[in-house]
Design an enzyme around this catalytic site. Structure first.
Site, PDB file in Angstrom:
ATOM      1  CG  PHE A 174      65.796  12.289  -5.121  1.00  0.00           C
ATOM      2  CD1 PHE A 174      66.143  12.704  -3.840  1.00  0.00           C
ATOM      3  CD2 PHE A 174      65.777  10.929  -5.389  1.00  0.00           C
ATOM      4  CE1 PHE A 174      66.462  11.792  -2.854  1.00  0.00           C
ATOM      5  CE2 PHE A 174      66.093  10.005  -4.406  1.00  0.00           C
ATOM      6  CZ  PHE A 174      66.430  10.440  -3.130  1.00  0.00           C
ATOM      7  CB  CYS A 175      69.658  16.850  -5.684  1.00  0.00           C
ATOM      8  SG  CYS A 175      69.168  17.948  -7.026  1.00  0.00           S
ATOM      9  CB  THR A 176      68.591  19.843  -1.659  1.00  0.00           C
ATOM     10  OG1 THR A 176      69.444  18.919  -0.990  1.00  0.00           O
ATOM     11  CG2 THR A 176      67.849  20.687  -0.629  1.00  0.00           C
ATOM     12  CB  ILE A 203      63.939  17.032  -1.548  1.00  0.00           C
ATOM     13  CG1 ILE A 203      64.770  15.870  -2.075  1.00  0.00           C
ATOM     14  CG2 ILE A 203      63.198  16.630  -0.274  1.00  0.00           C
ATOM     15  CD1 ILE A 203      66.032  15.611  -1.276  1.00  0.00           C
TER      16      ILE A 203
END
Length: 296
Positions: A174-176, A203
């Site tokens: 996952f990332c922003t 996210i």
């Protein structure tokens, strides 16, 4: 309220440099500020402005058939979170630094926010945070592995040194906003990993879609604008930004020795000379003057 739109889209556009001036003129005319990156592989960035302005820019981008499916995530701010507009031409819209990694050809399996918790409960899944170390320190998912990378270009080395396709059968990332995982998953598939998953929309999408009572997110989410972080309601969080080193500073750290707004923080107070700190102080004075003018 200003609308803040985080967006990206991978699409082959060899004519990307020619698109810059028209996009810049539109943003300026619509009072939209922020940062956009254009490259042959697509577009990436975050912009903020009035509702009509953001809608106009998004409509302009989607008018190109290659970007008709461009998606974006919205949040809101009481004042303009960007000082200026920057539209840059780049080799990559998110820099991994590995030739041949192309999310336009293949990526991992998208996981909707509503299905993310179930995936993480699978004991065979290893969960990897693809963001930089200072972002992870602000908040991350429960049980996530922190690669302790200072930049995304360090991620390939982490994968090659610490992960094994034969051992780590299921990898979730996952990332922003989702873009780093597009590149990361494409890279990992090329390294021989078979089951690679990534959180669709990142996210920010998870915080919007999953109720806080059911959430596996812990802390706040770092964002690349003057809000610094957002909480689970996507409202501005409890961190400020050190304009000397560019790292997030917690409320507790603002009360520690070494913190001078705009000049230094406990993380960097010993890194700069008196001359540099005087320059930072002048820059902060100019920022405050600019905010006063906006308020007037």
């Amino acid at each position: 309220m200003f609308v803040v739109a985080a967006l990206y889209h991978f699409a082959h556009q060899p004519d990307f440099a020619a698109k810059r001036e028209a996009l810049k003129a539109l943003c300026l005319a619509q009072e939209v500020k922020g940062s956009l990156l254009l490259a042959e592989e697509g577009i990436n960035g975050t912009i903020a402005g009035p509702r009509a302005g953001i809608d106009a820019v998004l409509a302009h981008l989607r008018a190109d058939p290659r970007f008709a499916a461009l998606s974006h995530k919205e949040s809101f701010a009481e004042r303009q979170p960007f000082q200026r507009l920057k539209i840059k031409l780049k080799r990559e819209i998110v820099t991994l630094g590995v030739p041949g990694v192309d999310p336009n050809r293949r990526v991992g399996q998208y996981v909707e926010p509503e299905d993310w918790n179930a995936l993480l409960r699978d004991p065979e899944v290893i969960l990897v945070d693809t963001r930089n170390d200072y972002e992870v320190a602000v908040g991350t998912f429960e049980g996530a592995v922190d690669p302790k990378t200072g930049s995304f270009t360090e991620f390939p080395a982490y994968v090659r040194e610490r992960l094994d396709p034969a051992k780590h059968k299921k990898v979730a990332m996952f990332c922003t906003g989702g873009i780093r995982c597009e590149k990361a998953s494409a890279f990992m598939l090329g390294e021989g990993f078979d089951q690679v998953y990534h959180l669709k929309g990142g996210i920010l999408n998870y915080l919007e879609k999953v109720p806080e009572a059911d959430s596996l997110w812990r802390g706040e989410c770092f964002v690349f604008d003057e809000r610094v972080t957002v909480d689970h309601q996507l409202a501005p969080g409890h961190y400020t930004l050190c304009y000397a080193c560019g790292l997030p500073v917690s409320e507790a750290e603002t009360g520690q020795p070494g913190y001078v707004e705009g000049v230094s923080c406990p993380k960097c107070v010993d890194q700069y000379s008196a001359e540099q700190k005087a320059r930072f102080a002048m820059r902060m004075s100019q920022r405050r003057a600019g905010h006063r003018e906006e308020a007037a």
